[in-house]
Design a protein around this motif. Structure first.
Motif, PDB file in Angstrom:
ATOM      1  N   ARG A  28       0.831  -1.167   0.081  1.00 44.91           N
ATOM      2  CA  ARG A  28      -0.204  -0.014   0.094  1.00 44.91           C
ATOM      3  C   ARG A  28       0.824   1.194   0.006  1.00 44.91           C
ATOM      4  O   ARG A  28       1.627   1.425  -0.986  1.00 44.91           O
ATOM      5  N   ASP A  29       0.980   1.952   1.002  1.00 44.67           N
ATOM      6  CA  ASP A  29       1.513   3.305   1.294  1.00 44.67           C
ATOM      7  C   ASP A  29       3.219   2.963   1.810  1.00 44.67           C
ATOM      8  O   ASP A  29       4.008   4.025   2.064  1.00 44.67           O
ATOM      9  N   TYR A  30       3.393   1.622   2.011  1.00 45.16           N
ATOM     10  CA  TYR A  30       4.660   1.544   2.656  1.00 45.16           C
ATOM     11  C   TYR A  30       5.741   1.244   1.619  1.00 45.16           C
ATOM     12  O   TYR A  30       5.362   0.331   0.713  1.00 45.16           O
ATOM     13  N   LEU A  31       6.735   1.664   1.579  1.00 43.17           N
ATOM     14  CA  LEU A  31       7.897   1.311   0.481  1.00 43.17           C
ATOM     15  C   LEU A  31       9.411   1.180   1.109  1.00 43.17           C
ATOM     16  O   LEU A  31       9.625   2.107   2.085  1.00 43.17           O
ATOM     17  N   SER A  32      10.049   0.149   0.703  1.00 44.73           N
ATOM     18  CA  SER A  32      11.149  -0.033   1.397  1.00 44.73           C
ATOM     19  C   SER A  32      12.324  -0.469   0.371  1.00 44.73           C
ATOM     20  O   SER A  32      11.815  -1.369  -0.445  1.00 44.73           O
ATOM     21  N   ARG A  44      11.628   5.670  -8.417  1.00 46.39           N
ATOM     22  CA  ARG A  44      10.495   5.789  -9.293  1.00 46.39           C
ATOM     23  C   ARG A  44       9.121   5.116  -8.558  1.00 46.39           C
ATOM     24  O   ARG A  44       8.126   5.877  -9.076  1.00 46.39           O
ATOM     25  N   ARG A  45       9.231   4.179  -7.708  1.00 44.23           N
ATOM     26  CA  ARG A  45       7.894   3.779  -6.927  1.00 44.23           C
ATOM     27  C   ARG A  45       7.309   4.930  -6.161  1.00 44.23           C
ATOM     28  O   ARG A  45       6.404   5.078  -5.859  1.00 44.23           O
ATOM     29  N   PHE A  46       8.249   5.644  -5.356  1.00 46.17           N
ATOM     30  CA  PHE A  46       7.973   6.761  -4.631  1.00 46.17           C
ATOM     31  C   PHE A  46       7.313   7.820  -5.402  1.00 46.17           C
ATOM     32  O   PHE A  46       6.045   8.450  -4.790  1.00 46.17           O
ATOM     33  N   ILE A  47       7.854   8.444  -6.513  1.00 50.27           N
ATOM     34  CA  ILE A  47       7.307   9.230  -7.297  1.00 50.27           C
ATOM     35  C   ILE A  47       5.620   8.600  -7.808  1.00 50.27           C
ATOM     36  O   ILE A  47       4.789   9.582  -7.948  1.00 50.27           O
ATOM     37  N   GLY A  48       5.570   7.507  -8.109  1.00 50.53           N
ATOM     38  CA  GLY A  48       4.382   7.013  -8.463  1.00 50.53           C
ATOM     39  C   GLY A  48       3.537   6.907  -7.408  1.00 50.53           C
ATOM     40  O   GLY A  48       2.292   7.330  -7.510  1.00 50.53           O
ATOM     41  N   LEU A  49       3.796   6.993  -5.977  1.00 53.70           N
ATOM     42  CA  LEU A  49       3.032   6.877  -4.781  1.00 53.70           C
ATOM     43  C   LEU A  49       2.612   8.409  -4.812  1.00 53.70           C
ATOM     44  O   LEU A  49       1.092   8.846  -4.458  1.00 53.70           O
ATOM     45  N   LEU A  50       3.556   9.308  -4.915  1.00 52.42           N
ATOM     46  CA  LEU A  50       3.107  10.790  -4.824  1.00 52.42           C
ATOM     47  C   LEU A  50       1.978  11.272  -5.760  1.00 52.42           C
ATOM     48  O   LEU A  50       1.181  12.065  -5.579  1.00 52.42           O
ATOM     49  N   GLU A  51       2.216  10.487  -7.039  1.00 52.06           N
ATOM     50  CA  GLU A  51       1.467  10.875  -7.974  1.00 52.06           C
ATOM     51  C   GLU A  51       0.049  10.218  -8.265  1.00 52.06           C
ATOM     52  O   GLU A  51      -1.063  10.685  -8.896  1.00 52.06           O
ATOM     53  N   GLU A  52      -0.247   9.304  -7.237  1.00 53.40           N
ATOM     54  CA  GLU A  52      -1.564   8.575  -6.936  1.00 53.40           C
ATOM     55  C   GLU A  52      -2.550   9.606  -6.420  1.00 53.40           C
ATOM     56  O   GLU A  52      -2.267  10.417  -5.771  1.00 53.40           O
TER      57      GLU A  52
END
Length: 55
Positions: A28-32, A44-52
């Motif tokens: 979900r919102d956790y990224l490691s 790249r995944r973090f930017i994807g989370l911010l753009e959701e």
């Protein structure tokens, strides 16, 4: 002087190919990420989370 330079959609991330063994955990919102080679994929995944859109 006129240039036709198109700005990158994410100027903080270089044009770089993700290493084939990069590993990122996403729940979900956790990224490691653990290793330096994972940093690009993490970014790249973090930017994807911010753009959701907000849920």
């Amino acid at each position: 002087m006129t240039t036709n330079h198109q700005p990158s959609p994410h100027p903080c991330l270089p044009k770089y190919v993700t290493p084939p063994n990069a590993f990122v955990v996403q729940d979900r919102d956790y990224l490691s990420a653990r290793r330096p080679g994972d940093a690009y994929l993490f970014g790249r995944r973090f930017i994807g989370l911010l753009e959701e859109p907000v849920r």
